[in-house]
Write a protein that holds these residues in place. Structure first.
Motif, PDB file in Angstrom:
ATOM      1  N   ALA A 120      30.980 -50.922  11.243  1.00 26.74           N
ATOM      2  CA  ALA A 120      32.027 -50.075  11.530  1.00 26.74           C
ATOM      3  C   ALA A 120      33.309 -50.457  11.228  1.00 26.74           C
ATOM      4  CB  ALA A 120      31.707 -49.265  12.675  1.00 26.74           C
ATOM      5  N   LEU A 121      33.527 -51.410  11.805  1.00 29.17           N
ATOM      6  CA  LEU A 121      34.916 -52.253  11.969  1.00 29.17           C
ATOM      7  C   LEU A 121      35.348 -52.614  10.236  1.00 29.17           C
ATOM      8  CD1 LEU A 121      37.650 -53.424  13.065  1.00 29.17           C
ATOM      9  CD2 LEU A 121      36.136 -55.152  13.916  1.00 29.17           C
ATOM     10  N   ASN A 122      34.230 -53.288   9.921  1.00 29.49           N
ATOM     11  CA  ASN A 122      34.656 -53.647   8.456  1.00 29.49           C
ATOM     12  C   ASN A 122      34.727 -52.571   7.563  1.00 29.49           C
ATOM     13  OD1 ASN A 122      34.593 -56.440   9.605  1.00 29.49           O
ATOM     14  ND2 ASN A 122      32.229 -56.443   8.965  1.00 29.49           N
TER      15      ASN A 122
ATOM     16  N   THR B  10      35.585 -45.281  12.642  1.00 27.49           N
ATOM     17  CA  THR B  10      35.935 -45.101  14.142  1.00 27.49           C
ATOM     18  C   THR B  10      34.985 -44.318  14.750  1.00 27.49           C
ATOM     19  OG1 THR B  10      37.503 -44.956  15.772  1.00 27.49           O
ATOM     20  CG2 THR B  10      37.570 -43.225  13.902  1.00 27.49           C
ATOM     21  N   GLY B  11      34.589 -44.513  16.029  1.00 30.06           N
ATOM     22  CA  GLY B  11      33.501 -43.899  16.858  1.00 30.06           C
ATOM     23  C   GLY B  11      32.530 -44.665  17.652  1.00 30.06           C
ATOM     24  N   PHE B  12      32.551 -45.842  16.808  1.00 26.41           N
ATOM     25  CA  PHE B  12      31.267 -46.851  17.426  1.00 26.41           C
ATOM     26  C   PHE B  12      31.865 -47.975  18.232  1.00 26.41           C
ATOM     27  CE2 PHE B  12      27.325 -48.817  17.699  1.00 26.41           C
ATOM     28  CZ  PHE B  12      26.508 -47.658  17.364  1.00 26.41           C
TER      29      PHE B  12
ATOM     30  N   GLU C 108      41.738 -46.245  11.054  1.00 26.30           N
ATOM     31  CA  GLU C 108      42.535 -47.491  10.430  1.00 26.30           C
ATOM     32  C   GLU C 108      42.340 -48.789  11.052  1.00 26.30           C
ATOM     33  OE1 GLU C 108      46.784 -46.647  11.183  1.00 26.30           O
ATOM     34  OE2 GLU C 108      46.677 -44.622  11.210  1.00 26.30           O
ATOM     35  N   LYS C 109      41.728 -49.730  10.169  1.00 26.59           N
ATOM     36  CA  LYS C 109      41.122 -50.807  10.607  1.00 26.59           C
ATOM     37  C   LYS C 109      41.701 -51.639  11.766  1.00 26.59           C
ATOM     38  CE  LYS C 109      38.841 -54.909   8.959  1.00 26.59           C
ATOM     39  NZ  LYS C 109      38.194 -55.702   7.668  1.00 26.59           N
TER      40      LYS C 109
END
Length: 304
Positions: free
Chosen positions: A115-117, A121-123, A199-200
């Motif tokens: 998810a981050l990569n 967002t949310g996890f 946003e990363k």
């Protein structure tokens, strides 16, 4: 032919020899690092192997347990009679735009990284939970004001009739550390999560913050099953235990953590008996002092 050989024979046409272990030490398959042997440990790598293994167990009246990463399990010292089906080899993760689908054995931290990569967002809440997707859906795992029910879209499960079905978020009946999967004894095969564009840098910052908080506040240097007790309504288990004067309380090699009273840890070559004795004492003292019942969040299986 002894019973274990008989059990092994039932699965030998379905599983490779490397996927069947006799008398496997459960201490090597749980985060608590305690527990006696299981008669047969199976490590399937396909959904079909899981379905068929369960059918074999049911038709031959063999007790069986399904586990993931072993992060929330306490196995008793005499081990487990029957079969343990460990799902960690089913760990594929796929992403399609905002949707992430992960197999039951995928680690939550790996889903969080995907998810981050992808700047989703949310996890973030799950970045430090040491469990797998299947176990997380089973108990609606959560941390830091987030939980699986906030992000899940649907889950693929084996129902009590041995059929593979898909349950929507509503059909999963996710509540505090519970689900229809837990209530009915279903087995999670995969879960699909619906995340939002983010946003990363912000996602990365949130993950970094939660990781730092976890490292500062939790006794990660010792084997444990995470938070030992469910949160009692209107209270925090860790505060009740600390206020009861039990921080650092020890029996054998098990102890209430000095760092976070909500954790019972394997401090020094503990046995399951030691850990269970600490849990029981904590429950009794909190009940006596505050008239609050504490219930284990950790899943306790096996024989004394």
């Amino acid at each position: 032919m002894d019973q274990n050989e008989k059990y092994k024979g039932l699965f030998s046409t379905l599983y490779k020899e490397t996927q069947i272990q006799q008398n496997a030490k459960m201490s090597e398959h749980t985060h608590f690092k305690v527990g006696g042997p299981v008669d047969i440990l199976l490590t399937p790598n396909t959904k079909e192997q899981i379905v068929e293994a369960i059918k074999i167990c049911k038709s031959n009246n063999i007790p069986f347990y399904v586990i993931g990463n072993g992060s929330n399990i306490l196995v008793k010292d005499s081990g487990i009679r029957g079969v343990v089906i460990k799902l960690c080899d089913l760990n594929n993760i796929e992403r399609n735009n905002n949707i992430i689908k992960a197999e039951c054995g995928a680690l939550l931290k790996d889903v969080s990284n995907q998810a981050l990569n992808a700047s989703l967002t949310g996890f973030e809440f799950a970045c430090g939970i040491p469990g797998s997707v299947g176990g997380a859906v089973f108990m609606n795992a959560g941390a830091y004001d987030g939980e699986i029910s906030f992000v899940i879209k649907e889950a693929e499960v084996i129902n009590d009739e041995g059929k593979i079905i898909t349950l929507s978020k509503d059909e999963l009946e996710l509540g505090y550390r519970t689900s229809i999967v837990m209530k009915k004894g279903y087995v999670v095969l995969s879960a699909t999560f619906d995340l939002k564009d983010g946003e990363k840098e912000k996602v990365e910052s949130r993950v970094s913050d939660l990781t730092q908080r976890r490292e500062e506040r939790q006794p990660l240097e010792y084997p444990s099953a995470g938070s030992t007790f469910k949160r009692p309504e209107g209270h925090f288990a860790g505060k009740l235990i600390e206020d009861a004067g039990l921080k650092g309380f020890t029996i054998g090699g098990a102890a209430v953590s000095d760092k976070h009273s909500g954790f019972v840890i394997n401090k020094s070559n503990a046995t399951a008996k030691d850990i269970l004795a600490v849990i029981k004492h904590v429950q009794e003292e909190v009940k006596i002092q505050f008239n609050v019942d504490l219930y284990p969040e950790v899943r306790i299986i096996g024989e004394d």
